[in-house]
Design an enzyme around this catalytic site. Structure first.
Site, PDB file in Angstrom:
ATOM      1  N   ASP A 196      45.731  14.666  47.646  1.00 47.14           N
ATOM      2  CA  ASP A 196      45.526  13.647  46.623  1.00 47.14           C
ATOM      3  C   ASP A 196      45.677  14.328  45.266  1.00 47.14           C
ATOM      4  OD1 ASP A 196      44.564  11.142  45.467  1.00 47.14           O
ATOM      5  OD2 ASP A 196      42.720  12.252  45.069  1.00 47.14           O
ATOM      6  N   ASP A 230      39.294  13.284  47.799  1.00 49.37           N
ATOM      7  CA  ASP A 230      37.969  13.286  47.170  1.00 49.37           C
ATOM      8  C   ASP A 230      37.259  11.938  47.242  1.00 49.37           C
ATOM      9  OD1 ASP A 230      38.211  12.330  43.754  1.00 49.37           O
ATOM     10  OD2 ASP A 230      39.824  12.164  45.220  1.00 49.37           O
TER      11      ASP A 230
END
Length: 220
Positions: A7, A169
């Site tokens: 990400d 996350d």
């Protein structure tokens, strides 16, 4: 080839300061002043532009959901104009990525940031060429947590989707990995540590120096 997909916002880079600045640009244009604080609202910033707009508008009266949609293009334009004044790569992130590449892993990016903005940001930070792929929110007809978003990032990096994992996350990243049937490694050094731990990923890391051994344990 074994592949690690990352990400972007909140994982590779702390983009919250520039995202909050873009949202505040919208609020100032409406005569509302700066409704968001870069430190206090960092976690919301890393959930995207609409989340920031909703939070800001929740702090005043008289604004409806339609205003979020109207202001979102304004936010994107402001962000594109000033995309990395405050953004920094997390300590050790690129060292960890380079070590993975040296050890024979393919690496790529799967982000729900629009592709053009993600490309511009990674290029401005001088690290775009390190990654074999970059899939943004609008690259495909689907986005995270749809597993095809992850799979295509793996394929474009030259890897095998069945020998991959996702570093992220948020709950979106965790849901993506579950939908794809691959492990997730969630970082805990961002603003949402407690939320991350509650997601029960296959692994967490407190610093990028921990990533290499975790990847080896999970996908070989």
């Amino acid at each position: 080839m074994r592949t690690v997909i990352f990400d972007l916002d909140g994982t590779l880079a702390d983009t919250s300061g520039d995202l909050v600045a873009a949202a505040n640009h919208c609020f100032r244009g409406l005569g509302l002043g700066d409704l968001l604080d870069a430190q206090r609202d960092a976690a919301t910033a890393l959930r995207g532009g609409r989340a920031m707009l909703r939070l800001g508008f929740s702090r005043v009266t008289g604004f409806e959901e339609d205003e979020v949609d109207r202001q979102y293009p304004v936010l994107l334009a402001a962000y594109a104009e000033d995309i990395h004044t405050h953004t920094t790569l997390y300590p050790g992130a690129m060292d960890a990525v380079e070590q993975l590449r040296s050890n024979g892993y393919a690496v790529g990016i799967a982000t729900n940031k629009p592709e053009g903005l993600a490309e511009a940001l990674m290029t401005s930070l001088g690290v775009r060429d390190v990654f074999g792929s970059l899939i943004g929110a609008d690259t495909l007809p689907v986005r995270k947590p749809d597993p095809e978003h992850h799979f295509e990032a793996v394929r474009r990096a030259g890897g095998d989707p069945q020998r991959s994992l996702l570093v992220g996350d948020t709950a979106t990243d965790r849901d993506t990995s579950r939908n794809a049937g691959v492990p997730s490694v969630l970082v805990t050094f961002g603003p949402g540590r407690d939320d991350v731990l509650a997601l029960d990923p296959e692994a967490t890391i407190n610093h990028y120096t921990e990533l290499g051994p975790v990847v080896t344990r999970l996908i070989g």
